[in-house]
Design an enzyme around this catalytic site. Structure first.
Site, short mmCIF file in Angstrom:
data_model
loop_
_atom_site.label_atom_id
_atom_site.label_comp_id
_atom_site.label_asym_id
_atom_site.label_seq_id
_atom_site.Cartn_x
_atom_site.Cartn_y
_atom_site.Cartn_z
N ARG A 155 0.83 -1.21 0.00
CA ARG A 155 0.00 0.00 0.00
C ARG A 155 0.87 1.26 0.00
O ARG A 155 0.55 2.24 -0.68
CB ARG A 155 -0.95 -0.01 1.22
CG ARG A 155 -1.94 1.14 1.19
CD ARG A 155 -3.03 1.00 2.24
NE ARG A 155 -2.50 1.15 3.59
CZ ARG A 155 -3.22 0.96 4.70
NH1 ARG A 155 -4.48 0.61 4.62
NH2 ARG A 155 -2.67 1.12 5.89
N LYS B 210 -2.56 6.95 1.23
CA LYS B 210 -2.31 7.26 2.64
C LYS B 210 -1.26 8.38 2.66
O LYS B 210 -0.07 8.12 2.83
CB LYS B 210 -1.86 6.00 3.40
CG LYS B 210 -2.11 6.08 4.88
CD LYS B 210 -2.08 4.72 5.51
CE LYS B 210 -1.93 4.78 7.01
NZ LYS B 210 -2.99 5.49 7.73
N GLU C 180 -16.08 6.50 6.20
CA GLU C 180 -15.27 5.84 7.23
C GLU C 180 -15.12 6.80 8.40
O GLU C 180 -15.70 7.89 8.39
CB GLU C 180 -13.90 5.45 6.67
CG GLU C 180 -13.09 6.64 6.17
CD GLU C 180 -11.70 6.26 5.68
OE1 GLU C 180 -11.20 5.19 6.05
OE2 GLU C 180 -11.11 7.07 4.95
N1 PMP Z 1 -9.05 4.91 7.40
C1 PMP Z 1 -8.12 5.84 7.63
C2 PMP Z 1 -8.41 7.24 7.23
C3 PMP Z 1 -6.90 5.50 8.23
O1 PMP Z 1 -5.97 6.43 8.44
C4 PMP Z 1 -6.67 4.17 8.60
C5 PMP Z 1 -5.37 3.76 9.23
N2 PMP Z 1 -5.21 4.28 10.52
C6 PMP Z 1 -7.68 3.22 8.38
C7 PMP Z 1 -8.84 3.62 7.75
C8 PMP Z 1 -7.51 1.78 8.76
O2 PMP Z 1 -6.58 1.16 7.91
P1 PMP Z 1 -5.63 -0.01 8.42
O3 PMP Z 1 -6.54 -1.10 8.87
O4 PMP Z 1 -4.85 -0.39 7.22
O5 PMP Z 1 -4.82 0.53 9.53
#
Ligand code: PMP
Length: 300
Positions: free
Chosen positions: A52, A151, A184
């Site tokens: 990622r 990200k 989210e």
């Molecule tokens: N959404 C956002 C905006 C995030 O920054 C994150 C990570 N902290 C997630 C979802 C969750 O992703 P992951 O399970 O890969 O940590």
């Protein structure tokens, strides 16, 4: 012993790991990052996180200055040097040092740093009782602007949502997308459970598709796979607040938070108002997975 931080190929004591004020990561949020967890010397889903990170960098046209293998070695060496068996890792790659203009071509090489530390987002009691969250006015970034699948170091949108959530007395905030659909939370993906034919029915696990404006969470993916393994039906579906309000269970997933139940959204009680059965089953299976799945290392 003071922990060390990896910075551009060398390790420095925490307080001496410094970057330039001309770094475009700082000046413009021009860069990408990952948050990764380590459980008992197993770096959970490390390859997925690196994939990622590389994808985020590719989309912002940032050429990674090292291979994935080299990054993996640098992460593990940082953990070893710090003698950490359990940790939260932050990997950051910025455009690098440039001038005060935007032009990334003037940044000669990306800055890479790796911090290994601890993170506790929520107290244990909230995992027992469940979180109260609120929908905030700030909407998730449009996919046509900075795509939420990147990200990136530019988290201001999420930070504003977090502040709005806290102002409303909640530790986490729900972001809708520009069309009003559930996207989210500020640092977590969201799931709901709907029992078919009432509370005794067969559970259906639902989460919004990422194209509606969410990060493609690695914990999200792990939960989807666990659910399928357990023969719990999972669907990516467009969700509204109404759907969430009438869910039997809601929970959030993320590297730092893992799986945390939500029992109240915008003043509406979710299900029985306490963490649900399916959430409990998935959380337990997730904990078990963190003990099995990852890149292993040893501390001398
Ligand atoms: N959404 C956002 C905006 C995030 O920054 C994150 C990570 N902290 C997630 C979802 C969750 O992703 P992951 O399970 O890969 O940590």
């Amino acid at each position: 012993m003071e922990p060390v931080v990896y910075l551009n190929g060398k390790w420095y004591p925490k307080n001496e790991a410094k970057i330039s004020v001309f770094d475009h990561g700082l000046l413009y949020g021009d860069g990408v990052f990952e948050g990764i967890r380590v459980y008992q010397c197993l770096v959970f889903k490390l390859r997925e996180h690196l994939d990622r990170l590389w994808e985020s960098a590719h989309t912002i046209l940032l050429k990674m200055p090292m291979t994935k293998k080299e990054m993996e070695e640098a992460i593990i060496e940082t953990l070893r040097k710090n003698q950490f068996r359990d940790s939260y890792i932050r990997v950051v790659v910025t455009r690098g040092v440039g001038d005060l203009g935007l032009d990334p071509a003037l940044c000669r090489r990306p800055t890479v740093f790796i911090i290994t530390d601890k993170i506790t987002l929520y107290p244990d009691s909230l995992y027992q009782k469940g979180l109260k969250i609120v929908t905030v006015p700030t909407v998730r970034n449009l996919p046509e602007a900075v795509n939420p699948s990147i990200k990136s170091l530019n988290y201001l949108n999420n930070i504003l949502a977090k502040i709005e959530g806290k102002n409303a007395g909640c530790k986490e905030a729900l972001l809708l997308n520009h069309q009003g659909y559930v996207a989210e939370c500020t640092g977590d993906n969201i799931f709901m459970v709907k029992n078919q034919n009432g509370t005794q029915g067969v559970p259906l696990l639902l989460t919004p598709p990422v194209y509606l404006g969410a990060l493609k969470g690695i914990t999200r993916q792990a939960i989807i796979e666990i659910a399928r393994d357990k023969k719990i039906a999972v669907e990516e579906r467009i969700l509204t607040r109404h759907d969430l309000f009438n869910a039997d269970e809601v929970f959030l997933t993320g590297t730092a938070a893992e799986v945390i139940p939500v029992v109240n959204i915008d003043g509406r009680t979710i299900g029985a108002g306490k963490p649900g059965k399916v959430t409990g089953v998935l959380l337990k299976a997730f904990h078990a997975l963190t003990r099995q799945d990852g890149v292993k290392y040893q501390i001398n």
